[in-house]
Write an enzyme that holds these catalytic residues in place. Sequence first.
Site, PDB file in Angstrom:
ATOM      1  N   HIS A   1       3.287  10.178   2.901  1.00 56.79           N
ATOM      2  CA  HIS A   1       2.939  11.193   1.981  1.00 56.79           C
ATOM      3  C   HIS A   1       3.865  12.304   1.809  1.00 56.79           C
ATOM      4  O   HIS A   1       4.256  12.939   0.942  1.00 56.79           O
ATOM      5  CB  HIS A   1       1.447  11.564   2.172  1.00 56.79           C
ATOM      6  CG  HIS A   1       0.553  10.562   1.998  1.00 56.79           C
ATOM      7  ND1 HIS A   1       0.108   9.879   0.791  1.00 56.79           N
ATOM      8  CD2 HIS A   1      -0.422   9.849   2.720  1.00 56.79           C
ATOM      9  CE1 HIS A   1      -0.568   9.002   0.787  1.00 56.79           C
ATOM     10  NE2 HIS A   1      -1.218   9.027   2.034  1.00 56.79           N
TER      11      HIS A   1
ATOM     12  N   HIS B   1       0.781  -1.111  -0.020  1.00 55.50           N
ATOM     13  CA  HIS B   1      -0.130   0.035   0.118  1.00 55.50           C
ATOM     14  C   HIS B   1       0.958   1.157   0.036  1.00 55.50           C
ATOM     15  O   HIS B   1       0.561   2.355  -0.806  1.00 55.50           O
ATOM     16  CB  HIS B   1      -1.169   0.140   1.141  1.00 55.50           C
ATOM     17  CG  HIS B   1      -2.115   1.205   1.051  1.00 55.50           C
ATOM     18  ND1 HIS B   1      -2.976   1.227   0.162  1.00 55.50           N
ATOM     19  CD2 HIS B   1      -1.897   2.429   1.603  1.00 55.50           C
ATOM     20  CE1 HIS B   1      -3.556   2.265   0.385  1.00 55.50           C
ATOM     21  NE2 HIS B   1      -2.948   2.954   1.023  1.00 55.50           N
TER      22      HIS B   1
END
Length: 296
Positions: free
Chosen positions: A261, A234
């Site tokens: 992120h 992921h």
Amino acid sequence: MLTRRTLARDAKIEGIGLHTGKMVHMHLRPAPSGSGIVFVRTDLDHAEIPATLAHVGPSFYATVIGREEVTVSTIEHLMAALYALQIDDVRVELDGPEVPVMDGSSRPFVDALRKAGSSEHDEPRQYITIIRPVSVSHDEKRVAIYPCSEFRVTYAIDFDHPRLGYQELTAGLWGQRAFDEKLAPARTFTFERDVQALQREGLALGGSLDNAVVIGDEGILNQELRFPDEFVRHKMLDLTGDLSLLGHPVRGHVVAYRAGHDMHLRLAKRILECGDCWYLAPWSGAGMNHEAAAGA
Ligand SMILES: [Zn+2]
């Protein structure tokens, strides 16, 4: 030369937003060559936000873009699917502040995009080809990109938790099939204690075992994992979506350690800043491996 692509037909996707818990209706439409991926808030006077680094806001739990107070969050799983299917120009209309979370992976987006099909523009697609390494680090977190003929990712995570611990994976991600098989089904994951803290702040109201792998102190709360190393997969999916905000596909090998992120987006910004670390040019696809060519 490989050319830019858009959707052949409209695609409609709906589902709840992770943070608001409210239904969001999303309508993806074909767009002219060179327009890129543009999000449109139909509930806010059709305000448009291009999905580029210039419009990225603070992004920790999810990737957020915004312009003049209008934002769209959790774009990364959709962006990764568009990148993998090599769809460059799309208008993404939605009537809420976040992309539907679906099952926490990219698979529902891949399915919807594939059903809509793609159509080629005449204009060649420009690729970012890395010719010198670029890296960023913060404490133990590191992410770098090195010259490579294709888009390749090596990712390692290391959590202090018995069910998570250290996981690493390297994969060449050029072409749809590689993404479909290796990354698209991998769901987002979260710790039960973080979900409880977020919900106390009125966030993650849509979060459930239907859209995330949830890790409790004793173990994983979901019935089963889709891959033994679903977590690192992921992370690679998130990285793919975040790098797509460069606006051009990348030929380079990313190596990431304990990133997220914020680090992915910092690397993307550093790449743009380092003008002599890459060049932009169309590409014939020569050197693309067989599996990727068949899937593309
Ligand atoms: Zn994610």
